[in-house]
Design an enzyme around this catalytic site. Structure first.
Site, PDB file in Angstrom:
ATOM      1  N   SER A 132     -47.002  -6.613  17.918  1.00  0.00           N
ATOM      2  CA  SER A 132     -47.608  -7.607  17.641  1.00  0.00           C
ATOM      3  C   SER A 132     -46.637  -9.039  18.420  1.00  0.00           C
ATOM      4  CB  SER A 132     -47.095  -8.653  16.212  1.00  0.00           C
ATOM      5  OG  SER A 132     -48.478  -7.333  14.571  1.00  0.00           O
ATOM      6  N   HIS A 183     -44.459 -13.288  17.311  1.00  0.00           N
ATOM      7  CA  HIS A 183     -46.009 -13.315  17.380  1.00  0.00           C
ATOM      8  C   HIS A 183     -45.471 -15.721  18.192  1.00  0.00           C
ATOM      9  CE1 HIS A 183     -47.699 -11.740  14.077  1.00  0.00           C
ATOM     10  NE2 HIS A 183     -47.129 -11.271  14.116  1.00  0.00           N
TER      11      HIS A 183
END
Length: 256
Positions: A132, A183
């Site tokens: 991610s 993230h």
């Protein structure tokens, strides 16, 4: 730019790096889980997990490879499917625009910087894995295009990226178990690195593509004529909504 119409053959020829990364995702995922499926008869899968998972304590003791290996490891079918699906949708345009080498360096750099931030800002016992951070790095590059290099992305694709990015950031804070640090810092890293990698980049439609069996050869002139047509715009928006629905459903199902 983000609508995939290729056959598997042409996709593999046009985007070998994306194909290879996704193949590694699934190969390692299957390998990690095979010990569970065989009641422990093949313990190597657990060994790969233990050796490669991001672990802040292990990094602090000198196991620096753990800043890289989590980028390719996933836990749970939804996890690997979601990240691989995102890479297949949003990676190909950048592989063309940056070239294979630059794309790989940008992808890994964003993922590693996200993992370094995780090491610095989370607790010593924190563990994590997943692509991610690197994928958010790709969104950071697109965000820079929208901000500073509008010559590289048209308005419809820019809107699609912004909607998905906003949704992704919101879900980052709402979904339990997400590595929020990776993230956010993956996104920031991609944004910061983008000027270095986009120096000589051209718009996606300027690059030729290898046609698959039964497919027409790519012609940039034909793309230029159609890319701002009403039907193309509606098609992009329609796919955008489909993508958002899929992302929402998958995130409901994920239990990280």
């Amino acid at each position: 730019m983000f609508i995939r119409n290729e056959t598997f053959y042409s996709f593999r020829k046009n985007y070998p790096l994306i194909t290879g990364i996704v193949a590694i995702h699934f190969l390692l995922f299957l390998w990690m889980n095979v010990s569970n499926w065989t009641n422990g008869l093949i313990p190597l899968g657990g060994f790969i997990f233990q050796l490669g998972v991001g672990n802040n304590y292990a990094v602090a003791t000198g196991e620096f490879w753990r800043l890289v290996t989590p980028i390719f490891l996933h836990i749970g079918a939804g996890h690997v499917l979601f990240n691989s699906f995102s890479l297949v949708l949003f990676g190909p345009a950048l592989e063309k625009m940056l070239g294979k080498f630059k794309f790989l360096i940008a992808y890994l750099s964003a993922g590693i910087l996200a993992n370094i931030a995780t090491f610095i800002l989370t607790g010593p016992g924190y563990t994590h894995l997943g692509a991610s951070g690197a994928i958010f790095g790709l969104f950071g590059i697109y965000l820079y295009m929208i901000w500073k290099r509008k010559d590289l992305i048209d308005a419809a694709n820019a809107q699609l990226i912004l909607v998905i990015l906003i949704l992704g950031v919101v879900m980052t804070f709402l979904n339990p178990g997400i590595n929020i640090t990776a993230h956010i810092f993956g996104l920031i890293s991609g944004l910061a690195l983008a000027p270095l990698f986009l120096t000589n980049a051209l718009p996606f439609y300027a690059y030729p593509s290898t046609a698959g069996h039964g497919e027409a050869t790519f012609r940039s002139s034909r793309w230029k004529m159609k890319r701002f047509s009403a039907s193309s715009f509606i098609r992009i928006i329609g796919w955008g909504f489909i993508i958002l629905v899929i992302i929402g459903i998958i995130n409901r199902l994920l239990q990280w």
